[in-house]
Design a protein around this motif. Structure first.
Motif, PDB file in Angstrom:
ATOM      1  N   LEU A   1     -31.500   8.495  -7.866  1.00  0.00           N
ATOM      2  CA  LEU A   1     -32.896   8.509  -7.286  1.00  0.00           C
ATOM      3  C   LEU A   1     -32.694   9.478  -5.806  1.00  0.00           C
ATOM      4  O   LEU A   1     -31.718   9.262  -5.148  1.00  0.00           O
ATOM      5  CB  LEU A   1     -33.229   6.950  -6.669  1.00  0.00           C
ATOM      6  CG  LEU A   1     -34.696   6.999  -6.212  1.00  0.00           C
ATOM      7  CD1 LEU A   1     -35.714   7.093  -7.037  1.00  0.00           C
ATOM      8  CD2 LEU A   1     -34.827   5.406  -5.505  1.00  0.00           C
ATOM      9  N   ASP A   2     -33.647  10.410  -5.666  1.00  0.00           N
ATOM     10  CA  ASP A   2     -33.557  11.242  -4.298  1.00  0.00           C
ATOM     11  C   ASP A   2     -34.910  11.575  -4.213  1.00  0.00           C
ATOM     12  O   ASP A   2     -35.866  11.108  -4.805  1.00  0.00           O
ATOM     13  CB  ASP A   2     -32.889  12.524  -4.590  1.00  0.00           C
ATOM     14  CG  ASP A   2     -33.294  13.508  -5.930  1.00  0.00           C
ATOM     15  OD1 ASP A   2     -34.374  13.342  -6.217  1.00  0.00           O
ATOM     16  OD2 ASP A   2     -32.119  14.130  -6.439  1.00  0.00           O
ATOM     17  N   GLU A   3     -35.145  12.484  -3.192  1.00  0.00           N
ATOM     18  CA  GLU A   3     -36.497  12.868  -2.790  1.00  0.00           C
ATOM     19  C   GLU A   3     -37.226  13.383  -3.871  1.00  0.00           C
ATOM     20  O   GLU A   3     -38.596  13.224  -3.909  1.00  0.00           O
ATOM     21  CB  GLU A   3     -36.451  13.754  -1.533  1.00  0.00           C
ATOM     22  CG  GLU A   3     -35.720  13.043  -0.248  1.00  0.00           C
ATOM     23  CD  GLU A   3     -35.958  14.118   0.846  1.00  0.00           C
ATOM     24  OE1 GLU A   3     -36.329  15.006   0.854  1.00  0.00           O
ATOM     25  OE2 GLU A   3     -35.378  13.499   1.941  1.00  0.00           O
ATOM     26  N   SER A   4     -36.786  14.064  -4.776  1.00  0.00           N
ATOM     27  CA  SER A   4     -37.733  14.596  -5.807  1.00  0.00           C
ATOM     28  C   SER A   4     -37.811  13.546  -6.821  1.00  0.00           C
ATOM     29  O   SER A   4     -38.971  13.821  -7.576  1.00  0.00           O
ATOM     30  CB  SER A   4     -37.045  15.769  -6.528  1.00  0.00           C
ATOM     31  OG  SER A   4     -35.803  15.544  -7.100  1.00  0.00           O
ATOM     32  N   THR A   5     -37.439  12.564  -6.839  1.00  0.00           N
ATOM     33  CA  THR A   5     -37.547  11.421  -8.034  1.00  0.00           C
ATOM     34  C   THR A   5     -38.211  10.185  -7.736  1.00  0.00           C
ATOM     35  O   THR A   5     -38.693   9.418  -8.480  1.00  0.00           O
ATOM     36  CB  THR A   5     -36.419  11.218  -8.945  1.00  0.00           C
ATOM     37  OG1 THR A   5     -35.172  10.624  -8.064  1.00  0.00           O
ATOM     38  CG2 THR A   5     -35.846  12.567  -9.615  1.00  0.00           C
ATOM     39  N   ALA A   6     -38.149  10.074  -6.403  1.00  0.00           N
ATOM     40  CA  ALA A   6     -38.669   8.852  -5.703  1.00  0.00           C
ATOM     41  C   ALA A   6     -40.274   8.643  -5.691  1.00  0.00           C
ATOM     42  O   ALA A   6     -40.681   9.838  -5.348  1.00  0.00           O
ATOM     43  CB  ALA A   6     -38.090   8.428  -4.487  1.00  0.00           C
ATOM     44  N   ASP A   7     -40.979   7.691  -5.838  1.00  0.00           N
ATOM     45  CA  ASP A   7     -42.417   7.605  -5.740  1.00  0.00           C
ATOM     46  C   ASP A   7     -42.503   7.461  -4.111  1.00  0.00           C
ATOM     47  O   ASP A   7     -43.678   7.815  -3.784  1.00  0.00           O
ATOM     48  CB  ASP A   7     -42.920   6.489  -6.325  1.00  0.00           C
ATOM     49  CG  ASP A   7     -42.771   6.497  -7.984  1.00  0.00           C
ATOM     50  OD1 ASP A   7     -42.873   7.775  -8.309  1.00  0.00           O
ATOM     51  OD2 ASP A   7     -42.872   5.371  -8.649  1.00  0.00           O
ATOM     52  N   TYR A   8     -41.820   6.754  -3.358  1.00  0.00           N
ATOM     53  CA  TYR A   8     -41.969   6.474  -1.949  1.00  0.00           C
ATOM     54  C   TYR A   8     -40.691   6.660  -1.330  1.00  0.00           C
ATOM     55  O   TYR A   8     -39.564   6.197  -2.024  1.00  0.00           O
ATOM     56  CB  TYR A   8     -42.403   5.079  -1.779  1.00  0.00           C
ATOM     57  CG  TYR A   8     -43.861   4.771  -2.669  1.00  0.00           C
ATOM     58  CD1 TYR A   8     -45.193   5.337  -2.129  1.00  0.00           C
ATOM     59  CD2 TYR A   8     -43.878   4.183  -3.784  1.00  0.00           C
ATOM     60  CE1 TYR A   8     -46.416   5.192  -2.779  1.00  0.00           C
ATOM     61  CE2 TYR A   8     -45.279   3.975  -4.379  1.00  0.00           C
ATOM     62  CZ  TYR A   8     -46.408   4.298  -4.020  1.00  0.00           C
ATOM     63  OH  TYR A   8     -47.572   4.413  -4.515  1.00  0.00           O
ATOM     64  N   ILE A   9     -40.515   6.778  -0.030  1.00  0.00           N
ATOM     65  CA  ILE A   9     -39.392   6.962   0.772  1.00  0.00           C
ATOM     66  C   ILE A   9     -39.584   6.308   2.082  1.00  0.00           C
ATOM     67  O   ILE A   9     -40.642   6.543   2.496  1.00  0.00           O
ATOM     68  CB  ILE A   9     -38.609   8.405   0.854  1.00  0.00           C
ATOM     69  CG1 ILE A   9     -38.502   8.815  -0.475  1.00  0.00           C
ATOM     70  CG2 ILE A   9     -37.614   8.498   1.945  1.00  0.00           C
ATOM     71  CD1 ILE A   9     -38.021  10.356  -0.579  1.00  0.00           C
ATOM     72  N   ARG A  10     -39.123   5.337   2.511  1.00  0.00           N
ATOM     73  CA  ARG A  10     -39.220   4.750   3.796  1.00  0.00           C
ATOM     74  C   ARG A  10     -37.869   4.646   4.636  1.00  0.00           C
ATOM     75  O   ARG A  10     -36.856   4.272   4.180  1.00  0.00           O
ATOM     76  CB  ARG A  10     -39.699   3.403   3.587  1.00  0.00           C
ATOM     77  CG  ARG A  10     -39.865   2.688   4.881  1.00  0.00           C
ATOM     78  CD  ARG A  10     -40.680   1.605   4.966  1.00  0.00           C
ATOM     79  NE  ARG A  10     -40.953   0.789   6.021  1.00  0.00           N
ATOM     80  CZ  ARG A  10     -41.378  -0.449   6.299  1.00  0.00           C
ATOM     81  NH1 ARG A  10     -41.849  -1.020   5.284  1.00  0.00           N
ATOM     82  NH2 ARG A  10     -41.473  -0.985   7.542  1.00  0.00           N
ATOM     83  N   ASN A  11     -37.762   5.205   5.681  1.00  0.00           N
ATOM     84  CA  ASN A  11     -36.657   5.306   6.601  1.00  0.00           C
ATOM     85  C   ASN A  11     -36.465   3.948   7.583  1.00  0.00           C
ATOM     86  O   ASN A  11     -37.680   3.354   7.708  1.00  0.00           O
ATOM     87  CB  ASN A  11     -36.361   6.608   7.219  1.00  0.00           C
ATOM     88  CG  ASN A  11     -36.074   7.752   6.373  1.00  0.00           C
ATOM     89  OD1 ASN A  11     -35.656   7.573   5.135  1.00  0.00           O
ATOM     90  ND2 ASN A  11     -36.845   8.858   6.591  1.00  0.00           N
ATOM     91  N   GLY A  12     -35.504   3.804   8.037  1.00  0.00           N
ATOM     92  CA  GLY A  12     -35.482   2.737   9.317  1.00  0.00           C
ATOM     93  C   GLY A  12     -35.570   1.171   8.640  1.00  0.00           C
ATOM     94  O   GLY A  12     -35.694   0.264   9.575  1.00  0.00           O
TER      95      GLY A  12
END
Length: 80
Positions: free
Chosen positions: A65-76
């Protein structure tokens, strides 16, 4: 030691997933696993719960799973 994870939707409180992981301590000078020192055990001992894991052992592989395959990304994100 084991760490159990419950991931919930922050808006609804619904459980999205759950997992168990096993953690070990390593002596970084000798590069070998070591027992948890009593002073460390004393600090984290209140967090230990004598219960079965939330998930039984599972040998399935997770897809990368990385930025190109994830539906959502949340940091922190933080543990509570």
């Amino acid at each position: 030691m084991r760490c159990d994870w419950l991931v919930r939707d922050c808006r609804t409180g619904d459980m999205l997933t759950r997992a168990s992981s096993v953690w070990v301590m390593m002596n970084k000078e000798k590069r070998r696993l070591s027992k948890i020192p009593n002073e460390v055990r004393g600090e984290i001992g209140t967090f230990f719960v004598d219960s079965p894991p939330v998930v039984d052992e599972d040998s399935r592989k997770l897809l990368k799973l990385d930025e190109s395959t994830a539906d959502y990304i949340r940091n922190g994100l933080t543990m509570e």
